[in-house]
Scaffold this active site. Structure first.
Site, PDB file in Angstrom:
ATOM      1  CG  ASN A 151       1.567   9.103  -1.606  1.00  0.00           C
ATOM      2  OD1 ASN A 151       1.887   9.740  -0.606  1.00  0.00           O
ATOM      3  ND2 ASN A 151       2.293   8.096  -2.058  1.00  0.00           N
TER       4      ASN A 151
ATOM      5  CG  ASP B  12       1.981   6.066  -5.246  1.00  0.00           C
ATOM      6  OD1 ASP B  12       2.286   5.776  -6.418  1.00  0.00           O
ATOM      7  OD2 ASP B  12       2.780   6.572  -4.438  1.00  0.00           O
TER       8      ASP B  12
ATOM      9  CG  ASP C 139      -0.935   9.097  -7.505  1.00  0.00           C
ATOM     10  OD1 ASP C 139      -0.835   8.579  -6.375  1.00  0.00           O
ATOM     11  OD2 ASP C 139      -0.101   9.899  -7.970  1.00  0.00           O
TER      12      ASP C 139
ATOM     13  CG  ASP D  66       5.891  13.577  -3.005  1.00  0.00           C
ATOM     14  OD1 ASP D  66       4.846  13.127  -2.477  1.00  0.00           O
ATOM     15  OD2 ASP D  66       6.997  13.034  -2.865  1.00  0.00           O
TER      16      ASP D  66
END
Length: 259
Positions: A7, A149, A220, A249
């Site tokens: 992500n 994700d 994830d 992040d």
């Protein structure tokens, strides 16, 4: 075949971070989420210069998924089946042609907060559609991977402070049960199959010094069909990318298949 999910949290803001990681990690295939770009605005040239083919399913300012591949891709599809009115760009599929052909589904599962509410209803309905797609793919009896994700914390060991997430859509009992229903079709959570111990995370919030305190969560995931699980050699998390300049992040999670 090294396959990763990442992500990127805005491809234009993180392009240099992505390029640095691609050069270091040298994955064969990457499923990207939250590209936050329309297809025509995606900065494909520097990625293509590294030898990757780029396929996107974008959306202006939000969501968006992509597949980057050094290997040939066939039968590319965009959008999760089951709801013709769903306009959110959260799903892309392609068959990766290596020594063994592997179907890759790149996904960005809805967050669902605040819960209860319409966003959480959308999350659970989306997961039902994902389960139906997994059932369709399982009938083919071929290797496939659902990577991305998931916005799901499957178990308490997947959070540094699970008590802080008890009322969050990522950790509600209904969310974890929906995830288990997908896994229980016969899929393998690749990373957890090889690393069952606690303390592994793929996301750290930008707030409250979460990274510095290692207050993370593992959201994830790469789920493998039985045929893909038979090819699984290794799995890992590139945690160090979170400590670099202007990081996402999330960090990449990857597997290696004998394919």
């Amino acid at each position: 075949m090294k396959i990763a999910t990442f992500n990127i949290n805005g491809i234009k803001a993180r392009i240099e971070a992505l390029l640095d990681w691609l050069k270091e990690a040298e994955p064969d295939v990457v499923a990207l989420q939250e590209i936050k770009s329309v297809d025509e605005g995606f900065p494909r040239e520097p990625i293509e210069d590294l030898g990757y083919r780029v396929e996107t399913h974008g959306q202006k300012g939000f969501n968006g998924v992509a597949i980057l591949s050094k290997l040939p891709l066939e039968d590319i599809r965009r959008g999760l089946p089951g709801d013709d009115e769903d306009e959110q760009a959260r799903w892309i599929e392609a068959t990766v042609i290596g020594r063994r052909a592997v179907r890759l589904c790149g996904l960005y599962l809805p967050n669902g907060n605040p819960a209860p509410g319409p966003k959480y209803d959308y999350k659970l309905a989306w997961m039902k559609r994902m389960k139906a797609r997994a059932e369709e793919l399982l009938k083919l009896e071929e290797p496939f991977i659902m990577a991305g994700d998931y916005n799901v914390i499957p178990q308490r060991e997947d959070a540094a402070k699970p008590e802080a997430w008890e009322k969050d859509a990522l950790f509600l009992p209904e969310t974890r049960e929906a995830f288990r229903r997908i896994v229980n079709l016969g899929l393998t959570d690749a990373f957890r199959a090889l690393h069952p111990e606690a303390g592994h995370y793929s996301f750290w919030d930008y707030q409250a010094a979460a990274w510095e305190r290692n207050n993370g969560i593992l959201i994830d995931h790469l789920l493998l069909s039985p045929q893909a699980a038979d090819l699984l050699k290794s799995a890992g998390i590139d945690k160090d990318t979170r400590g670099r300049d202007r990081p996402s992040d999330h960090v990449p999670v990857w597997i290696e298949l004998d394919a």
